[in-house]
Design a protein around this motif. Sequence first.
Motif, PDB file in Angstrom:
ATOM      1  N   ILE A 272      11.592  17.286  61.844  1.00 27.72           N
ATOM      2  CA  ILE A 272      12.728  17.523  61.679  1.00 27.72           C
ATOM      3  C   ILE A 272      13.199  15.716  61.425  1.00 27.72           C
ATOM      4  O   ILE A 272      12.589  14.923  62.434  1.00 27.72           O
ATOM      5  N   HIS A 273      13.499  15.213  60.373  1.00 25.05           N
ATOM      6  CA  HIS A 273      13.199  13.901  60.592  1.00 25.05           C
ATOM      7  C   HIS A 273      14.446  13.610  58.807  1.00 25.05           C
ATOM      8  O   HIS A 273      15.338  14.513  58.464  1.00 25.05           O
ATOM      9  N   PRO A 274      15.041  12.060  59.177  1.00 20.08           N
ATOM     10  CA  PRO A 274      16.597  12.018  57.873  1.00 20.08           C
ATOM     11  C   PRO A 274      15.719  12.960  56.256  1.00 20.08           C
ATOM     12  O   PRO A 274      16.999  12.903  55.818  1.00 20.08           O
ATOM     13  N   GLY A 275      14.263  12.826  56.364  1.00 23.89           N
ATOM     14  CA  GLY A 275      14.374  13.006  54.266  1.00 23.89           C
ATOM     15  C   GLY A 275      14.358  14.476  54.282  1.00 23.89           C
ATOM     16  O   GLY A 275      14.868  15.194  53.588  1.00 23.89           O
ATOM     17  N   ARG A 276      13.753  15.316  55.429  1.00 24.72           N
ATOM     18  CA  ARG A 276      13.522  16.353  56.255  1.00 24.72           C
ATOM     19  C   ARG A 276      15.412  16.890  55.197  1.00 24.72           C
ATOM     20  O   ARG A 276      15.459  17.682  55.548  1.00 24.72           O
ATOM     21  N   ILE A 277      15.261  16.214  55.829  1.00 29.78           N
ATOM     22  CA  ILE A 277      17.394  16.891  56.671  1.00 29.78           C
ATOM     23  C   ILE A 277      18.322  16.462  55.533  1.00 29.78           C
ATOM     24  O   ILE A 277      18.919  17.740  55.203  1.00 29.78           O
ATOM     25  N   GLU A 278      17.849  16.209  54.512  1.00 27.33           N
ATOM     26  CA  GLU A 278      18.469  15.772  53.741  1.00 27.33           C
ATOM     27  C   GLU A 278      18.083  16.828  52.257  1.00 27.33           C
ATOM     28  O   GLU A 278      18.874  17.289  52.089  1.00 27.33           O
ATOM     29  N   GLU A 279      16.610  17.147  52.144  1.00 26.48           N
ATOM     30  CA  GLU A 279      16.848  18.532  51.469  1.00 26.48           C
ATOM     31  C   GLU A 279      16.926  19.512  52.310  1.00 26.48           C
ATOM     32  O   GLU A 279      17.276  20.415  51.378  1.00 26.48           O
ATOM     33  N   MET A 280      16.891  19.671  53.569  1.00 27.58           N
ATOM     34  CA  MET A 280      17.596  21.050  54.254  1.00 27.58           C
ATOM     35  C   MET A 280      19.317  21.350  54.375  1.00 27.58           C
ATOM     36  O   MET A 280      19.259  22.359  53.545  1.00 27.58           O
ATOM     37  N   VAL A 281      20.005  20.645  54.076  1.00 25.54           N
ATOM     38  CA  VAL A 281      21.472  20.167  53.678  1.00 25.54           C
ATOM     39  C   VAL A 281      21.266  20.696  52.095  1.00 25.54           C
ATOM     40  O   VAL A 281      22.626  21.277  52.055  1.00 25.54           O
ATOM     41  N   GLU A 282      20.962  19.931  51.683  1.00 26.38           N
ATOM     42  CA  GLU A 282      21.172  20.713  49.726  1.00 26.38           C
ATOM     43  C   GLU A 282      20.924  21.171  49.819  1.00 26.38           C
ATOM     44  O   GLU A 282      21.429  21.982  49.276  1.00 26.38           O
ATOM     45  N   LYS A 283      19.590  21.689  50.489  1.00 26.45           N
ATOM     46  CA  LYS A 283      19.010  23.634  50.228  1.00 26.45           C
ATOM     47  C   LYS A 283      20.319  24.573  50.512  1.00 26.45           C
ATOM     48  O   LYS A 283      20.780  25.312  50.122  1.00 26.45           O
ATOM     49  N   ALA A 284      20.553  24.534  51.905  1.00 26.52           N
ATOM     50  CA  ALA A 284      21.698  25.393  52.662  1.00 26.52           C
ATOM     51  C   ALA A 284      22.971  24.839  51.816  1.00 26.52           C
ATOM     52  O   ALA A 284      23.413  25.973  51.788  1.00 26.52           O
ATOM     53  N   ARG A 285      23.869  23.580  51.167  1.00 25.83           N
ATOM     54  CA  ARG A 285      24.275  23.974  50.156  1.00 25.83           C
ATOM     55  C   ARG A 285      23.950  24.461  49.229  1.00 25.83           C
ATOM     56  O   ARG A 285      25.344  25.474  48.682  1.00 25.83           O
ATOM     57  N   ARG A 286      23.132  24.722  48.299  1.00 28.31           N
ATOM     58  CA  ARG A 286      23.123  25.079  47.232  1.00 28.31           C
ATOM     59  C   ARG A 286      22.918  26.741  47.849  1.00 28.31           C
ATOM     60  O   ARG A 286      23.615  27.556  47.196  1.00 28.31           O
TER      61      ARG A 286
END
Length: 513
Positions: A272-286
């Motif tokens: 859990i860190h900002p870079g990983r958060i961006e990846e997971m949010v983008e994946k969740a959005r897809r």
Amino acid sequence: MTGLYLAVGIVAGLIVGVLLGILYRKKIAEAKIGSAENQAKEILDDALRVAESRKKESLLEAKEEIIRSKNEAENEIKERRKEVSRLERRVTQKEESLDRKLEGVEKKEQQLAEKQKEAEELRADIQKTLDLQVQRLETVSGMTAEEAKAELLARLDDEIAHETARKLSEYEAQYREEADARAKDILSLAIARCAADHVSEVAISVVPLPNEDMKGRIIGREGRNIRTIETLTGVELIIDDTPEVITISGFDPVRREVARLALENLISDGRIHPGRIEEMVEKARRDVEATIKQAGEKAVFETGVHGLHTELIRLLGRLRYRTSYGQNVLRHSVEVSLLSGIIADEMGVDSMLAKRAGLLHDIGKALTAEVEGSHVQLGVDVARKYHENKDVIHASEAHHGDVEAHSIVALIVQAADAISAARPGARRENVENYIKRLQKLEEIAGTFKGVEKTYAIQAGREVRVMVKPEDISDDAMKLLAYDIARKIEGELEYPGQIKVSVIRESRFVDYAK
């Protein structure tokens, strides 16, 4: 000298010749003047003769015209005299006829007066006979005339109540045989054939945590992790004293779903860190977009509506995350589509067009979180943007009565929308208002004379009325049910319809010893 004389002679000859010429011309002119005067005199004589002739002719014509007008006037006077004579004869005949009729009327009046006198005498005799009979009946029955009258009126009231109930039943059966029965069959068939799952959602989502330490990791150093999540997803994370739980709050259900999936993936991954958060949010959005597309395609497949624009299908899928009064809007739209198709089939209308209109009638609710305006107007605008059928657009525009429905498809969608929203369990209702409505329903039914107990059952869809058998007869039950139903219609607001059941039960108990 000889030359002088010669010249004088020539001059004299010339003078004489001129004088002779003048005299000759004068004679010729006088002759012509005399001839002209003669011609003028002749012309004048001829004119006088012609004028005299025409004067005589005009006098003759005038005399003839006067004679002819006189004859015509005399003929007209004769005709009018004949008409006057004819009218006088008719008037005379009518006077004679009236005189004869008047004589007949006078005779009839005399006869009528005699008959009236006889009728009065007969009436007096009949009244004496009736009085005598009443006295004898009172003596035999032991009741006065007033008491007998009261008993007859009571029996008459019973008979009238029985006849009224019977006639009311006949009229209801007659008038509802086609219209009411047909409508009930269509609606009940549509409801029975439409089975749908209903999901109740609220404005928050809850994510479970494996342990309390995970809250600190999600918050991050100086709160940078939680700020990143909130910034990327547009929701608010509520971390309170509730153990092993994080609450996601947001008005947009799609954003809440993206945040929920991202958090669950982050917790599962552990990094859990900002870079990983961006990846997971983008994946969740897809993933959410894929789910939205699948939901839209499933709704289209389930209803059998084809040829929708891909953007309309995506907006339909977004309704999966939208609720209205606790009712899932996508399931509601599918249900309205199916109901509209069933009703259209029963009525002989284009069922595919009705299904299409029912499926898209609430499409604007997918945009209310992003664009200002009512969902009706937003739905109309997006349908026009993607060139939908004009009947579908009108049905969407009229399903809440914003405009008057002028097509059968729009009326069908209105009915299907009301059925889906008003049936039991479709929408949540405030508990306090629900209880008050049921209490009011029982109170209304209990205000009638002869009612012993009232019970509101089936979530207020039916009220059972227990009556006192000694006060309410079988015939009066029909009238009581009718009166209670009309009073409920006038005083209570409710969705759908309420069934009024009047029950009359007589019990007799004895004991064998």
